[in-house]
Design a protein around this motif. Structure first.
Motif, short mmCIF file in Angstrom:
data_model
loop_
_atom_site.label_atom_id
_atom_site.label_comp_id
_atom_site.label_asym_id
_atom_site.label_seq_id
_atom_site.Cartn_x
_atom_site.Cartn_y
_atom_site.Cartn_z
N GLU A 53 -6.51 5.66 -9.48
CA GLU A 53 -5.60 4.87 -8.99
C GLU A 53 -5.75 3.92 -7.78
OE1 GLU A 53 -4.74 8.85 -7.60
OE2 GLU A 53 -6.18 8.48 -9.05
N LYS A 54 -4.81 3.26 -7.50
CA LYS A 54 -4.87 2.27 -6.32
C LYS A 54 -5.17 2.84 -5.13
CE LYS A 54 -1.26 -0.41 -7.26
NZ LYS A 54 -0.38 -1.56 -6.94
N SER A 55 -5.67 2.47 -4.16
CA SER A 55 -5.76 2.90 -2.97
C SER A 55 -4.63 2.51 -1.83
CB SER A 55 -7.05 2.74 -2.10
OG SER A 55 -7.03 1.17 -2.09
N ASP A 56 -4.25 1.39 -1.82
CA ASP A 56 -3.14 0.94 -0.86
C ASP A 56 -3.36 1.42 0.72
OD1 ASP A 56 -1.41 -0.65 -2.18
OD2 ASP A 56 -0.66 1.09 -3.38
N LEU A 57 -4.44 0.87 1.15
CA LEU A 57 -4.86 1.06 2.28
C LEU A 57 -3.86 0.48 3.34
CD1 LEU A 57 -8.76 0.93 2.85
CD2 LEU A 57 -7.15 2.88 3.52
N PRO A 58 -3.42 1.26 4.41
CA PRO A 58 -2.47 0.69 5.34
C PRO A 58 -3.11 -0.46 5.85
CG PRO A 58 -2.53 2.93 5.54
CD PRO A 58 -3.59 2.50 4.69
N GLN A 59 -2.35 -1.38 6.47
CA GLN A 59 -2.74 -2.65 7.15
C GLN A 59 -3.62 -2.64 8.38
OE1 GLN A 59 0.55 -4.89 8.77
NE2 GLN A 59 -0.67 -7.15 8.24
N THR A 106 -6.47 -1.10 8.50
CA THR A 106 -7.15 0.09 8.23
C THR A 106 -8.70 -0.38 7.64
OG1 THR A 106 -5.49 1.33 7.87
CG2 THR A 106 -7.38 2.25 7.33
N LEU A 118 -11.12 -1.60 10.00
CA LEU A 118 -11.84 -0.44 10.75
C LEU A 118 -12.98 0.28 10.00
CD1 LEU A 118 -11.85 1.86 13.01
CD2 LEU A 118 -9.56 3.00 11.76
N LEU A 119 -12.47 0.65 8.67
CA LEU A 119 -13.48 1.26 7.92
C LEU A 119 -14.69 0.38 7.54
CD1 LEU A 119 -11.17 2.87 5.15
CD2 LEU A 119 -11.98 3.79 7.41
N LEU A 154 -17.66 3.21 0.61
CA LEU A 154 -16.34 3.66 1.12
C LEU A 154 -15.65 4.41 -0.04
CD1 LEU A 154 -14.68 0.62 2.77
CD2 LEU A 154 -15.46 2.99 3.87
N SER A 193 -15.19 8.61 0.27
CA SER A 193 -13.63 9.12 0.24
C SER A 193 -13.34 9.61 -1.08
CB SER A 193 -12.73 7.87 0.33
OG SER A 193 -12.89 6.94 -0.76
N VAL A 219 -10.66 7.83 -3.51
CA VAL A 219 -9.24 7.63 -2.76
C VAL A 219 -9.41 6.27 -2.11
CG1 VAL A 219 -7.91 8.19 -0.82
CG2 VAL A 219 -8.91 10.05 -2.06
N VAL A 220 -10.42 5.73 -1.57
CA VAL A 220 -10.38 4.33 -0.82
C VAL A 220 -11.05 3.48 -1.77
CG1 VAL A 220 -11.13 2.85 0.86
CG2 VAL A 220 -10.23 5.47 1.52
#
Lengths: 114, 114
Positions: free
Chosen positions: B3-9, B11, B14-15, B34, B38, B41-42
């Motif tokens: 699935e998609k990860s949709d990391l919050p803005q 983030t 930072l990663l 990454l 993860s 997930v990411v």
DNA sequence: TTAGAGTATGTAGAAGATCGAGGTATACCC
DNA sequence: GGGTATACCTCGATCTTCTACATACTCTAA
């Protein structure tokens, strides 16, 4: 006023859904509640709050009625729709998954032996 | 495809800083790292990755040199600048503060003491 | 040699979220 | 009347992200 909060994108919607899920409230009170509970870490400017509420209402996740507040004034009380409650669960799970993954990465050390 | 990860803005930056801080690497490898760490997930689309790298470079948080990879190809190796390392610490602290607050709010229950 | 998969970089444009700044209005207290 | 807190709202600038596209090299296999 304390410092800025800078909530990550998408998180505000989740938090609003959560607070409304605890009981119908109006916008202004939602922002106050978030600030109190988070001990001023989370702060919601009105320019973020009201667009978010309208967004959630337009998406059918929240519904609203005008009612009187305890202080005898009119305010727009929001409540979760069935769709909103489902969305709250989905987004909560998604948040846990993502924040868990981010935490995992941030805990990596140069040794690499996680 | 997972699935998609949709990391919050915010983030993603930072990663990226975190991974680069573990040792100089090139962009493609950062994204792979990454994803692996993860457990999928990411996931970082290239259209997010490269603009982010350029952004960080322009802000003076990353510096880059072209080098050969293990497979005999040219790639742009990024490393943290002093400023970048400071920023990594700031943003890591900020993430902990915010994600802690969000977690706190999400754990609220209707009774208030469940 | 041609085709494909994987590696590696990049841009363009659209979509969406956030936030500072502004505006309106009422209630309450001094 | 004036100030503070409550309560709603919009606009525009700004930034991030993502889909889609574009380039090009390496290696393998048919």
């Amino acid at each position: 006023m304390p410092e800025k909060s800078d909530l990550p994108q998408g998180t505000l919607d989740l938090l609003i859904l959560k607070v409304v899920g605890l009981g119908a409230t109006h916008g202004y009170a939602i922002a106050q509640r978030l600030q109190q509970v988070s001990r001023d870490v989370v702060q919601v400017p009105q320019g973020s709050l009201y667009p978010a509420l309208h967004r959630l209402e337009n998406r059918g996740l929240l519904a609203a009625d005008w009612k009187e507040t305890g202080t005898g004034r009119e305010a727009k009380y929001y409540r979760l729709t069935k769709k909103g409650r489902a969305q709250l669960e989905t987004e909560t799970a998604s948040w846990k998954r993502l924040s868990g993954a981010v935490g995992l990465i941030l805990r990596l050390s140069e040794g690499g032996a996680e």
